[in-house]
Scaffold this active site. Structure first.
Site, PDB file in Angstrom:
ATOM      1  N   GLY A   4      10.413   0.221   7.017  1.00  0.00           N
ATOM      2  CA  GLY A   4       9.227   0.188   6.162  1.00  0.00           C
ATOM      3  C   GLY A   4       8.265   1.314   6.463  1.00  0.00           C
ATOM      4  N   ASP A   5       8.114   1.646   7.741  1.00  0.00           N
ATOM      5  CA  ASP A   5       7.241   2.766   8.121  1.00  0.00           C
ATOM      6  C   ASP A   5       7.790   4.081   7.580  1.00  0.00           C
ATOM      7  OD1 ASP A   5       5.979   0.773   9.668  1.00  0.00           O
ATOM      8  OD2 ASP A   5       7.323   1.197  11.348  1.00  0.00           O
TER       9      ASP A   5
END
Length: 301
Positions: free
Chosen positions: A252-253
């Site tokens: 997600g980052d």
């Protein structure tokens, strides 16, 4: 300049155990100590994509010193504050048939240290981007991300919030440029289950976050790709590329970094690189490198 803030970073002790059995003695095939923290991950992927950033946040004690060395080894610029007491937490990640995580609590952040961080952020100006990522230690209030955005209101700073629960909800009134829940976090925030393949329901959920203040809502959907409710009023969808998932930490980052690296070329381009970067990390043992991200991007529809 892009600035990332990680209030609760960690040293991640990653062990690969072929057949993990709870309650038994397990022996790891490999083990390594990695820099952990969502903002740090975003900064690393931005570096891989040729974008400058500075990682900010709090470190403490001997473990903080070691984490800082790891951050520098990653090629990430940083300006962390060291706390007067405590130790940066250590998280244990057991990778087996399923991934198991044991996450530490994190040191207490005194008010003077929080004030020092806020004073650093006061230097941000028009055209800068601020990424607020991940959890915060119990010593900080759940309103802290919203408080930071409120403090910067009117300065022309573009803000991103990648967090769950109240940290995200309480930031929405301050109109962040981008929020990035996954489908579970979006469902939790809205009080209902959202399946990752239910595009109409996900669209309604993303629109609700826009009504609450977010300009753009990027919803990561795992193997189903991602959905973007954009500030131009459109809904953009991007399928995930084919590949074998090895790792969920940092995907997600990586998507946040990919979006920021390409969104100035258009929302569709930002979403495409977000999914490429997130998928490349998911297909890798750790955070993806530049060549892996570009390779995945070339394979995408």
């Amino acid at each position: 300049m892009i600035y990332t803030v990680t209030c609760n970073p960690a040293l991640d002790y990653v062990m690969r155990v072929p057949s993990f059995l709870p309650g038994e003695t397990n022996r790891a095939e490999t083990a390594e100590l990695q820099a952990g923290g969502k903002g740090i991950n975003v900064s690393y992927i931005l570096t891989q994509l040729g974008r400058e950033s500075v990682a900010l946040g709090f470190l403490a004690g001997d473990t903080g010193e070691l984490l800082l060395r790891r951050i520098r080894e990653m090629g990430v610029r940083s300006d962390f504050l060291f706390l007067p007491a405590g130790q940066t937490r250590i998280n244990v990640k057991v990778k087996s048939r399923l991934e198991t995580e044991l996450n530490g609590r994190g040191p207490e952040i005194p008010s003077a240290s929080l004030t020092a961080l806020l004073e650093k952020l006061d230097r941000l100006d028009e055209g800068d981007t601020l990424v607020l990522s991940g959890s915060v230690p119990p010593s900080l209030p759940p309103s802290v991300y919203g408080d930071i955005l409120n403090r910067l209101a009117g300065k022309g700073v573009r803000s991103v919030v990648d967090a769950a629960g109240d940290l995200l909800a309480l930031s929405l009134p301050f109109r962040p440029f981008l929020v990035k829940p996954n489908h579970r976090e979006l469902g939790d925030l809205l009080g209902r289950f959202l399946a990752p393949d239910d595009i109409p329901a996900l669209t309604l959920g993303a629109r609700e976050l826009q009504r609450r203040g977010a300009e753009n809502v990027l919803v990561s959907l795992g193997e189903h790709g991602a959905l973007l409710a954009a500030a131009d009023g459109e809904i953009y969808l991007q399928k995930a590329p084919a590949g074998s998932p090895q790792n969920s930490v940092g995907a997600g980052d990586s998507a946040v970094a990919g979006f920021l690296a390409a969104c100035d070329q258009g929302y569709a381009q930002g979403l495409r690189l977000a999914v490429a970067a997130g998928s490349a990390t998911a297909f890798s043992p750790g955070l993806a490198r530049r060549e892996e991200i570009l390779s995945v991007s070339r394979q995408m529809e």
